[in-house]
Design a protein around this motif. Sequence first.
Motif, PDB file in Angstrom:
ATOM      1  N   SER A  71       0.775  -1.678   0.003  1.00 15.07           N
ATOM      2  CA  SER A  71      -0.017  -0.063  -0.248  1.00 15.07           C
ATOM      3  C   SER A  71       0.600   1.661   0.154  1.00 15.07           C
ATOM      4  CB  SER A  71      -1.404   0.411   1.083  1.00 15.07           C
ATOM      5  OG  SER A  71      -0.152   0.025   2.603  1.00 15.07           O
ATOM      6  N   CYS A  72       1.880   0.818   0.206  1.00 13.75           N
ATOM      7  CA  CYS A  72       2.935   2.514   0.008  1.00 13.75           C
ATOM      8  C   CYS A  72       3.039   2.998  -1.339  1.00 13.75           C
ATOM      9  CB  CYS A  72       4.141   1.774   0.083  1.00 13.75           C
ATOM     10  SG  CYS A  72       5.928   2.828   0.430  1.00 13.75           S
ATOM     11  N   HIS A  73       3.072   4.334  -1.546  1.00 10.76           N
ATOM     12  CA  HIS A  73       2.948   5.530  -2.386  1.00 10.76           C
ATOM     13  C   HIS A  73       4.587   4.729  -3.424  1.00 10.76           C
ATOM     14  CE1 HIS A  73       5.617   7.777  -0.257  1.00 10.76           C
ATOM     15  NE2 HIS A  73       5.897   8.569  -1.250  1.00 10.76           N
ATOM     16  N   ALA A  74       5.421   4.377  -3.008  1.00  7.28           N
ATOM     17  CA  ALA A  74       6.473   4.200  -3.344  1.00  7.28           C
ATOM     18  C   ALA A  74       6.787   2.721  -4.577  1.00  7.28           C
ATOM     19  CB  ALA A  74       7.643   4.117  -3.012  1.00  7.28           C
ATOM     20  N   PHE A  75       6.004   1.801  -3.689  1.00  9.02           N
ATOM     21  CA  PHE A  75       5.046   0.817  -4.958  1.00  9.02           C
ATOM     22  C   PHE A  75       4.480   0.857  -5.302  1.00  9.02           C
ATOM     23  CE2 PHE A  75       3.203  -3.439  -4.818  1.00  9.02           C
ATOM     24  CZ  PHE A  75       4.310  -4.380  -5.122  1.00  9.02           C
ATOM     25  N   ARG A  76       3.269   1.809  -5.099  1.00  8.85           N
ATOM     26  CA  ARG A  76       2.565   2.080  -6.298  1.00  8.85           C
ATOM     27  C   ARG A  76       3.370   2.988  -7.767  1.00  8.85           C
ATOM     28  NH1 ARG A  76      -1.722   6.420  -5.639  1.00  8.85           N
ATOM     29  NH2 ARG A  76       0.398   7.418  -4.383  1.00  8.85           N
ATOM     30  N   HIS A  77       4.576   3.361  -7.184  1.00 12.03           N
ATOM     31  CA  HIS A  77       5.353   4.439  -8.064  1.00 12.03           C
ATOM     32  C   HIS A  77       5.540   2.377  -8.979  1.00 12.03           C
ATOM     33  CE1 HIS A  77       7.579   7.275 -10.164  1.00 12.03           C
ATOM     34  NE2 HIS A  77       8.542   6.936 -10.099  1.00 12.03           N
ATOM     35  N   LEU A  78       6.101   2.126  -8.414  1.00 14.00           N
ATOM     36  CA  LEU A  78       7.092   1.125  -9.708  1.00 14.00           C
ATOM     37  C   LEU A  78       6.117   0.136 -10.326  1.00 14.00           C
ATOM     38  CD1 LEU A  78       8.372  -1.958  -6.525  1.00 14.00           C
ATOM     39  CD2 LEU A  78       9.858  -0.123  -8.767  1.00 14.00           C
ATOM     40  N   PHE A  79       4.205   0.178  -9.902  1.00 12.71           N
ATOM     41  CA  PHE A  79       3.619  -0.050 -11.281  1.00 12.71           C
ATOM     42  C   PHE A  79       3.137   0.835 -12.049  1.00 12.71           C
ATOM     43  CE2 PHE A  79       4.361  -3.854  -8.484  1.00 12.71           C
ATOM     44  CZ  PHE A  79       4.486  -4.499  -9.314  1.00 12.71           C
ATOM     45  N   GLY A  80       3.724   1.888 -12.745  1.00 13.36           N
ATOM     46  CA  GLY A  80       3.438   3.082 -13.289  1.00 13.36           C
ATOM     47  C   GLY A  80       2.975   3.922 -13.000  1.00 13.36           C
ATOM     48  N   GLY A  81       3.914   4.275 -12.750  1.00 13.23           N
ATOM     49  CA  GLY A  81       3.724   5.774 -11.447  1.00 13.23           C
ATOM     50  C   GLY A  81       4.135   7.330 -12.327  1.00 13.23           C
ATOM     51  N   GLY A  82       5.774   6.333 -12.554  1.00 10.81           N
ATOM     52  CA  GLY A  82       5.789   7.656 -13.638  1.00 10.81           C
ATOM     53  C   GLY A  82       5.411   7.312 -14.963  1.00 10.81           C
ATOM     54  N   MET A  83       4.778   6.594 -15.376  1.00 13.44           N
ATOM     55  CA  MET A  83       3.728   7.437 -17.308  1.00 13.44           C
ATOM     56  C   MET A  83       2.957   7.652 -16.944  1.00 13.44           C
ATOM     57  SD  MET A  83       2.811   3.645 -18.170  1.00 13.44           S
ATOM     58  CE  MET A  83       4.121   1.952 -18.103  1.00 13.44           C
ATOM     59  N   ASN A  84       3.400   8.632 -18.548  1.00  9.38           N
ATOM     60  CA  ASN A  84       1.909   9.838 -18.532  1.00  9.38           C
ATOM     61  C   ASN A  84       0.516   9.083 -19.030  1.00  9.38           C
ATOM     62  OD1 ASN A  84       3.889  11.892 -17.697  1.00  9.38           O
ATOM     63  ND2 ASN A  84       4.687  11.691 -19.571  1.00  9.38           N
ATOM     64  N   ARG A  85       0.139   8.398 -19.701  1.00  5.76           N
ATOM     65  CA  ARG A  85      -0.659   7.270 -20.309  1.00  5.76           C
ATOM     66  C   ARG A  85      -0.229   6.053 -19.981  1.00  5.76           C
ATOM     67  NH1 ARG A  85      -0.880  10.921 -25.910  1.00  5.76           N
ATOM     68  NH2 ARG A  85      -1.395  12.942 -24.282  1.00  5.76           N
ATOM     69  N   ARG A  87      -1.873   2.830 -21.918  1.00  5.37           N
ATOM     70  CA  ARG A  87      -2.539   2.946 -23.334  1.00  5.37           C
ATOM     71  C   ARG A  87      -2.728   1.137 -23.636  1.00  5.37           C
ATOM     72  NH1 ARG A  87       1.222   6.068 -26.807  1.00  5.37           N
ATOM     73  NH2 ARG A  87       0.864   7.966 -26.772  1.00  5.37           N
ATOM     74  N   GLY A  88      -3.105   0.584 -24.429  1.00  6.34           N
ATOM     75  CA  GLY A  88      -3.203  -1.462 -24.419  1.00  6.34           C
ATOM     76  C   GLY A  88      -1.717  -1.729 -24.044  1.00  6.34           C
ATOM     77  N   GLY A  89      -1.993  -3.342 -24.236  1.00  5.02           N
ATOM     78  CA  GLY A  89      -1.138  -4.127 -24.118  1.00  5.02           C
ATOM     79  C   GLY A  89      -0.104  -3.910 -22.493  1.00  5.02           C
ATOM     80  N   LEU A  90       0.942  -3.724 -22.700  1.00  3.39           N
ATOM     81  CA  LEU A  90       1.245  -3.860 -20.999  1.00  3.39           C
ATOM     82  C   LEU A  90       1.093  -3.093 -19.894  1.00  3.39           C
ATOM     83  CD1 LEU A  90       3.563  -5.321 -19.348  1.00  3.39           C
ATOM     84  CD2 LEU A  90       6.020  -4.377 -20.660  1.00  3.39           C
ATOM     85  N   SER A  91       1.448  -1.661 -20.263  1.00  2.00           N
ATOM     86  CA  SER A  91       0.801  -0.544 -19.457  1.00  2.00           C
ATOM     87  C   SER A  91      -0.519  -0.124 -19.477  1.00  2.00           C
ATOM     88  CB  SER A  91       1.227   0.843 -20.889  1.00  2.00           C
ATOM     89  OG  SER A  91       0.664   0.944 -22.042  1.00  2.00           O
ATOM     90  N   GLY A  92      -1.394  -0.707 -20.060  1.00  4.50           N
ATOM     91  CA  GLY A  92      -2.655  -0.895 -19.551  1.00  4.50           C
ATOM     92  C   GLY A  92      -2.543  -2.343 -18.878  1.00  4.50           C
ATOM     93  N   LEU A  97      -2.771  -1.919 -12.868  1.00  5.06           N
ATOM     94  CA  LEU A  97      -2.382  -2.193 -11.573  1.00  5.06           C
ATOM     95  C   LEU A  97      -1.963  -1.329 -10.962  1.00  5.06           C
ATOM     96  CD1 LEU A  97       0.447  -5.389 -12.222  1.00  5.06           C
ATOM     97  CD2 LEU A  97      -1.508  -5.310 -10.825  1.00  5.06           C
ATOM     98  N   TYR A  98      -1.614   0.013 -11.045  1.00  3.03           N
ATOM     99  CA  TYR A  98      -1.655   1.323 -10.668  1.00  3.03           C
ATOM    100  C   TYR A  98      -2.380   1.514  -9.728  1.00  3.03           C
ATOM    101  CZ  TYR A  98      -0.342   6.398  -9.960  1.00  3.03           C
ATOM    102  OH  TYR A  98      -0.086   7.653  -8.938  1.00  3.03           O
TER     103      TYR A  98
END
Length: 142
Positions: A71-85, A87-92, A97-98
């Motif tokens: 539940s840590c925000h740093a853990f959340r950052h691992l799964f897409g916290g640095g992405m702007n968008r 989209r489909g596929g792996l980023s989806g 997860l985020y």
Amino acid sequence: MLRSLVGSEMCIRDRLNNIHRYMLYLAILILSVKFYDVILTTKFSDGSRAISIGTLILGIESFLLLMYVTSCHAFRHLFGGGMNRWRGGLSGVFGSLYRTISKVNVHHSFWFWTSLAMVFLGDLFVLAVAEDILSDQILLEW
């Protein structure tokens, strides 16, 4: 009046965030060892397997610590916290997860206090068993 952060203040803030992230990686390693330890508590020296009160206590303690870490925000950052968008596929997948971790992140302080209390009670139980004050009763054997 709000002011913007100057270079040195940004640097200190970024370094503290990085330390937080590194401690998260360390916590994930320690937590994986803790789960392995729970599995080892089911195996006895004569080769039999059983679940005891101590196994349940260590298992609940590990689960609560897992919820605190995830539940840590740093853990959340691992799964897409640095992405702007997302989209489909792996980023989806990372986006979903985020969002899921963000829902758990709201209860971060609850998981902290419950895991802290359970670690304390678990340590007391282990101490009581080690000092022969309590015995670790087997609940299920196979």
